[in-house]
Scaffold this motif. Sequence first.
Motif, mmCIF file in Angstrom:
data_model
loop_
_atom_site.group_PDB
_atom_site.id
_atom_site.type_symbol
_atom_site.label_atom_id
_atom_site.label_comp_id
_atom_site.label_asym_id
_atom_site.label_seq_id
_atom_site.Cartn_x
_atom_site.Cartn_y
_atom_site.Cartn_z
ATOM 1 N N SER B 8 0.870 -1.181 0.000
ATOM 2 C CA SER B 8 0.000 0.000 0.000
ATOM 3 C C SER B 8 0.902 1.224 0.000
ATOM 4 O O SER B 8 1.990 1.206 0.579
ATOM 5 C CB SER B 8 -0.953 -0.013 1.185
ATOM 6 N N VAL B 9 0.435 2.264 -0.668
ATOM 7 C CA VAL B 9 1.312 3.390 -0.979
ATOM 8 C C VAL B 9 0.758 4.696 -0.420
ATOM 9 O O VAL B 9 -0.381 5.076 -0.711
ATOM 10 C CB VAL B 9 1.493 3.532 -2.508
ATOM 11 N N ALA B 10 1.586 5.359 0.349
ATOM 12 C CA ALA B 10 1.281 6.717 0.826
ATOM 13 C C ALA B 10 1.640 7.696 -0.284
ATOM 14 O O ALA B 10 2.661 8.367 -0.243
ATOM 15 C CB ALA B 10 2.090 6.996 2.090
ATOM 16 N N HIS B 203 -0.901 11.223 3.921
ATOM 17 C CA HIS B 203 0.095 11.686 4.901
ATOM 18 C C HIS B 203 0.251 13.194 4.711
ATOM 19 O O HIS B 203 -0.092 13.728 3.667
ATOM 20 C CB HIS B 203 1.426 10.957 4.673
ATOM 21 N N GLY B 204 0.714 13.876 5.735
ATOM 22 C CA GLY B 204 0.859 15.325 5.636
ATOM 23 C C GLY B 204 -0.468 16.029 5.853
ATOM 24 O O GLY B 204 -1.303 15.568 6.643
ATOM 25 N N GLU B 206 -3.737 18.719 3.970
ATOM 26 C CA GLU B 206 -4.388 19.232 2.762
ATOM 27 C C GLU B 206 -5.456 20.220 3.203
ATOM 28 O O GLU B 206 -6.397 19.845 3.916
ATOM 29 C CB GLU B 206 -5.010 18.079 1.969
ATOM 30 N N ARG B 207 -5.320 21.457 2.783
ATOM 31 C CA ARG B 207 -6.323 22.487 3.077
ATOM 32 C C ARG B 207 -6.714 22.489 4.562
ATOM 33 O O ARG B 207 -7.892 22.550 4.911
ATOM 34 C CB ARG B 207 -7.571 22.274 2.211
ATOM 35 N N GLY B 208 -5.726 22.389 5.411
ATOM 36 C CA GLY B 208 -5.977 22.480 6.850
ATOM 37 C C GLY B 208 -6.326 21.175 7.526
ATOM 38 O O GLY B 208 -6.416 21.116 8.753
ATOM 39 N N VAL B 209 -6.522 20.118 6.739
ATOM 40 C CA VAL B 209 -6.778 18.802 7.329
ATOM 41 C C VAL B 209 -5.447 18.056 7.454
ATOM 42 O O VAL B 209 -4.719 17.898 6.467
ATOM 43 C CB VAL B 209 -7.745 17.968 6.461
ATOM 44 N N THR B 210 -5.142 17.610 8.666
ATOM 45 C CA THR B 210 -3.954 16.783 8.879
ATOM 46 C C THR B 210 -4.358 15.325 8.794
ATOM 47 O O THR B 210 -5.361 14.915 9.388
ATOM 48 C CB THR B 210 -3.335 17.079 10.254
ATOM 49 N N GLY B 232 7.533 5.599 0.621
ATOM 50 C CA GLY B 232 6.115 5.676 0.966
ATOM 51 C C GLY B 232 5.366 4.376 0.758
ATOM 52 O O GLY B 232 4.131 4.357 0.784
ATOM 53 N N VAL B 233 6.086 3.279 0.576
ATOM 54 C CA VAL B 233 5.443 1.994 0.282
ATOM 55 C C VAL B 233 5.531 1.078 1.503
ATOM 56 O O VAL B 233 6.620 0.799 2.009
ATOM 57 C CB VAL B 233 6.114 1.297 -0.927
#
Lengths: 261, 261
Positions: B8-10, B203-204, B206-210, B232-233
């Motif tokens: 599975s890939v992040a 991960h990380g 996006e638009r204020g969502v962690t 990331g795998v």
Amino acid sequence: MRSLRVSSVALPIEFGDETSNFAAARAALQRAEPGLIVLPELATSGYVFGDLDEACALSMTVDDPRLTGLADVVPDGVVAVIGFCERAGEQLFNSALVFDRTGTLGCYRKAHLWDEEYRFFSLGAEAGTLMDTPIGRLGVAICYDIEFPEVPRRLALAGAEVLALPVNWPLADRPAGEHAPETIQAMAAARASRLPIAIADRHGTERGVTWTGGTAVIDRDGWVVATPDAHGVASAVVRIDASKALGANNDVFADRRPELY
Amino acid sequence: MRSLRVSSVALPIEFGDETSNFAAARAALQRAEPGLIVLPELATSGYVFGDLDEACALSMTVDDPRLTGLADVVPDGVVAVIGFCERAGEQLFNSALVFDRTGTLGCYRKAHLWDEEYRFFSLGAEAGTLMDTPIGRLGVAICYDIEFPEVPRRLALAGAEVLALPVNWPLADRPAGEHAPETIQAMAAARASRLPIAIADRHGTERGVTWTGGTAVIDRDGWVVATPDAHGVASAVVRIDASKALGANNDVFADRRPELY
């Protein structure tokens, strides 16, 4: 918002010593705070029966005065659950008695048998049970029952406000830092149905079996909020209100798609 | 005893940048080892849509050449799963495409919608799905689906050998030392049905969502056996054989009491 004091007890149990085990149970029950108190599976007998004769010798009927007499030591406002080896005619069941100061409220017979339990016990006729008690709608299941996600789900959907789970968990290998796998099942079941769970496990060893020592209270978010104190009692006040909200806009019951399962 | 390489890939996903997201997906797919590879939910678009117009603009039909073209970069022996924003007539679905080098094998539409997803998406008509693929019988569910224990259970009982779970898990508070609650649900589901699960998370931020960063492979015992490497795998070879044995004398399917649930 309703809440309830929930306690589970890592009772000191000596295999085959019913006198000692009942004394330990009475001592724990006398100290119980108002709310729910859960003692382990097969707390009156111990777990590791050598043969059927031994299991029979340590069994008792649901109206055995040693069992029903436990009601006399329970403080007002307490509902108690204790596991015992039940004899009913020619059958034995791995059972849990539920009682308060007024006497017996019900008895549950384990529906999923683990390992050598098949040598001794018959299967119960319900997969977990529900009882309306003075402290609320109580779900009861025993040990391996919790590994079937249908059981806590079924009880929660039928209105269980808290689940009493007497267990005897043999210690299994697990990666460092992880909870016992059975604890993880309980945590997931609690969160999935917003259902607090009180686990009363064995600690130490018995006849070569090492126990997991998983006595704990798990809240509706699925977190372990109490483990045993110096007296072996895990105790916490947990929310038991009917809300099944998860996050701001979701509800784990309303969001179900039962027509698709 | 059958086994399978599960990855599975992040994936690094930039909201709204489809060119970049498809390039990232192609790069991950090209490197895939034979077996299953799972990319996140809504991997082509990003997750945090501001409004329906934005969601529509980032949607695509299941036969969009950008999607179907991913099959061209997949090595032999790989089955891949990627989440995307599906447009079907006037409706949008939060979907996952399953494909291999020969083309599309199927598409699953998420059945349980989280939070503001109700603003954008219609509900899928299946609670998780099953697909017979060259690598085995694959279960597919998306994100919040896993919080309904009925979903992995249903798929496992119908023969799923491994569950692909693209997710976008917003980070939630949790006690120190604990897995994310959604990870715990997946661990419990895996053990309850002896079903490995491949989780591809964000991960990380996006638009204020962690994001939780929960990308992992979970084995049939319910343990996290892989988390992301430097690329990331998360990847592991897991058992996928049909045995549902738990311990020496139990079987988590044969021990069920379906007449009681």
